[in-house]
Enzyme design. Sequence first.
Site, PDB file in Angstrom:
ATOM      1  CG  ASP A  17      49.968 113.440  -3.511  1.00 57.79           C
ATOM      2  OD1 ASP A  17      48.914 114.057  -3.744  1.00 57.79           O
ATOM      3  OD2 ASP A  17      51.102 113.894  -3.785  1.00 57.79           O
ATOM      4  CG  ASP A  19      49.424 116.581  -9.254  1.00 58.33           C
ATOM      5  OD1 ASP A  19      49.557 116.184 -10.414  1.00 58.33           O
ATOM      6  OD2 ASP A  19      48.345 117.006  -8.791  1.00 58.33           O
ATOM      7  CG  ASN A 262      83.067 113.926 -13.181  1.00 58.36           C
ATOM      8  OD1 ASN A 262      83.929 113.144 -12.835  1.00 58.36           O
ATOM      9  ND2 ASN A 262      82.264 114.511 -12.346  1.00 58.36           N
ATOM     10  CD  GLU A 312      81.043 112.266  -9.410  1.00 57.31           C
ATOM     11  OE1 GLU A 312      81.963 111.491  -9.081  1.00 57.31           O
ATOM     12  OE2 GLU A 312      80.726 113.266  -8.769  1.00 57.31           O
ATOM     13  CG  PHE A 342      78.945 106.684   2.937  1.00 57.89           C
ATOM     14  CD1 PHE A 342      78.718 105.378   3.341  1.00 57.89           C
ATOM     15  CD2 PHE A 342      78.445 107.091   1.712  1.00 57.89           C
ATOM     16  CE1 PHE A 342      78.027 104.488   2.528  1.00 57.89           C
ATOM     17  CE2 PHE A 342      77.755 106.216   0.895  1.00 57.89           C
ATOM     18  CZ  PHE A 342      77.547 104.907   1.309  1.00 57.89           C
TER      19      PHE A 342
END
Length: 380
Positions: A17, A19, A262, A312, A342
């Site tokens: 495909d 787009d 951060n 992060e 997890f």
Amino acid sequence: MSTAQTMKKLVSGVVLDLDGTLLNTDGIVKEILKVFLVKYGKQWDGREALKIVGKTPFESAAVIVEDYGLPCATEEFISEITPMFSDQWCKIKALPGANRLIKHLRCHEVPVALASNSPKANIETKISYHQGWKETFSVIIGGDEVRIGKPSPEIFLEAANKLKIEPSDLLVIEDSVPGVAAGKAAGMEVVAVPSLPKQNHLYTSADEVINSLLDLRPEKWGLPPFQDWIEGTLPIEPWHIGGPVIKGFGRGSKVLGIPTANLSTEGYSDLVSEHPSGVYFGWAGLSTRGIYKMAMSIGWNPFFDNKEKTIEPWLLHKFDEDFYGEELRLVIVGYIRPEANFPSLESLVAKIHEDGDIAAKALDLPLYTKYRDDPYLKMS
């Protein structure tokens, strides 16, 4: 585990495909609709994204006209907005992994078709801006060349017919729910690469769902494997991001025992949205301290169920104190794995440490070491 055990099914060709699968069309659509709706005193809020992904251009237009209560017919909307799109096609970027996949299929002479709900002329214009694409597709079929677009299988069956390959011997790669439905209805194997975050539950009919094209393993389908993974890492086109370190969620050190720095994604949200969520690595420069190895996660962080995409970075170095507010610059040079969910905090922590080890080792390879000298990291 041998490849034979993990192999899904042998295929002899691929149908792609365009787009949302190979091209980051969504970004352009968003920009144009924002500008266009202002004219009618409306504000694009993104809620239609789910409804229009994978639809034919006419269906998408009808949804927007209806949902926003626009005082115009669908045809009128299309004739007004089409020129705005035509001006922007040259700016649509290839999605991460798209160039790599196309080059790989071309080098190995795998028969490839392009099948899109867009009109044929639009498809040809869009791909003309991407080197080597046109030559790779032995067949190109647009939505205006079939009676009904996806989710009808017609476009894929036509592709099989023109490739002269049985539908059951073809692998479809699709980002939308209508596209996946069309591929399955055509009797083909389907890999879904969902273009919208957190929507995997809608793709259960696909034979495999992957996070991005970087995670495609062609050998699962009996196609030649990629040869570019090095010691558990995939080299990528380097990109840069930087800014002051913000407090973040504070859970890196407290909950995980892993001090992540951060970064504010303000001003970088477009850049971040271009890159698939997952674990990456590279070099980090701190204005007052020097340059360090770093592993980094981009994403929605499934374990903590973030609402926004975050970045992060984890500097692979023991620091004695926090460095909030300091300028941090990153050069991202490689990819390790997709984001995963997890079952427990322990398994998450173990995996993050494993990512850190892979990154630390890889960054000693000359291929990655050279980026330590990237001028972007050196702040005056």
